[in-house]
Design an enzyme around this catalytic site. Structure first.
Site, mmCIF file in Angstrom:
data_model
loop_
_atom_site.group_PDB
_atom_site.id
_atom_site.type_symbol
_atom_site.label_atom_id
_atom_site.label_comp_id
_atom_site.label_asym_id
_atom_site.label_seq_id
_atom_site.Cartn_x
_atom_site.Cartn_y
_atom_site.Cartn_z
ATOM 1 N N CYS A 39 -49.375 -17.974 -17.294
ATOM 2 C CA CYS A 39 -48.828 -16.722 -18.179
ATOM 3 C C CYS A 39 -47.937 -16.799 -19.116
ATOM 4 C CB CYS A 39 -49.431 -15.963 -17.381
ATOM 5 S SG CYS A 39 -49.158 -14.293 -18.531
ATOM 6 N N GLU A 65 -45.658 -5.693 -14.366
ATOM 7 C CA GLU A 65 -45.453 -5.547 -15.836
ATOM 8 C C GLU A 65 -44.181 -5.774 -16.203
ATOM 9 O OE1 GLU A 65 -48.195 -4.410 -17.432
ATOM 10 O OE2 GLU A 65 -49.177 -3.765 -16.239
ATOM 11 N N SER A 66 -44.494 -6.699 -17.166
ATOM 12 C CA SER A 66 -43.356 -7.958 -17.917
ATOM 13 C C SER A 66 -42.264 -7.142 -18.725
ATOM 14 C CB SER A 66 -44.339 -9.263 -18.487
ATOM 15 O OG SER A 66 -45.053 -8.516 -19.997
#
EC number: 2.5.1.18
Length: 250
Positions: free
Chosen positions: A33, A85-86
């Site tokens: 991902c 959350e990136s």
């Protein structure tokens, strides 16, 4: 940098939550991902000692819903606190571990790097175009024109050796995973006309090609990334709705 568990097999529904000792740092990851890779790169670049737990995000773990309300990766856990959350994890890491800060402390410079990273999200938006081609090769010409436009924009935004300046930084680590996914796609027959050696091409994108080679060969990237062969195979399986092997290459 000390990352353990990078090559561990993915845990899935029915597996117990691995115990986390007090003071330890954990990253919940999905190996293929790009969003999760953003967090992994930032952790690696900061030299944080971390345990990596790889997830099967199709057959979702029951207990993981308490960590991430959507059951997705990435998430980081430290001292009982979970951040998801990136887009938020890097700033959290810089604040929590300021001694290895990557974002500038100067308010103006910090905003400039965040704006640059935001402009580079166009590269992330190009990846679904390639998924469409993986499903239908007749779309190649239409979709790759848009990909080439995005790459040219990225080329023009690169004013130094790296987007952050003389060294890789916030915009580099947040954008690299999506350039990498285009590179993976280029290795699949009939998806996009870009070279896999000297990607994305010295003639059209000379600055970007040098940047990509520096990034892909760096210790930080090499510590978390997957091979071209396995990455491309996973992408193709995802795009064409095949069963996903989260342990591919292990």
């Amino acid at each position: 940098m000390v990352l353990t568990g990078v090559t561990s097999k993915a845990i899935r529904k029915g597996d117990a939550e691995p115990p986390l000792s007090k003071g330890s740092f954990r990253v919940y990851n999905m190996r293929f991902c790009p969003w999760a890779e953003r967090a992994m790169l930032y952790v690696a670049a900061k030299g944080i000692e971390a345990e990596v737990v790889n997830l099967n995000v199709t057959d979702k773990l029951e207990w993981y819903w308490t960590k991430h309300y959507q059951g997705k990766a990435p998430a980081v856990e430290h001292n009982g606190k979970v951040v998801i959350e990136s887009g938020f994890i890097p700033e959290y890491l810089d604040d929590a571990f300021p001694e290895t800060r990557i974002l500038p402390t100067d308010p103006y410079e910090k905003v400039q790097q965040k704006l640059l990273a935001d402009r580079l999200t166009a590269v992330a938006h190009a990846v679904p175009l390639l998924f469409a081609v993986m499903r239908d090769r007749t779309l190649k010409d239409e979709k790759q024109r848009k990909v080439f436009e995005v790459l040219k924009q990225a080329e023009n935004l690169l004013a130094n050796d790296f987007y952050a300046g003389s060294q890789p930084g916030y915009p580099d680590y947040l954008s690299f995973p999506f350039f990498e996914k285009i590179w993976w796609s280029a290795s699949l027959d009939g998806v996009v006309d870009l070279p896999t050696i000297e990607f994305p091409g010295e003639e059209e994108y000379p600055k970007l090609t040098k940047w990509f080679q520096k990034m892909i060969s760096s210790d930080v990237v090499q510590s978390v990334t997957q091979s071209l062969e396995h990455g491309a195979a996973f992408m193709n399986a995802y795009a064409t709705h095949q069963e996903l092997n989260y342990d591919l290459g292990l």
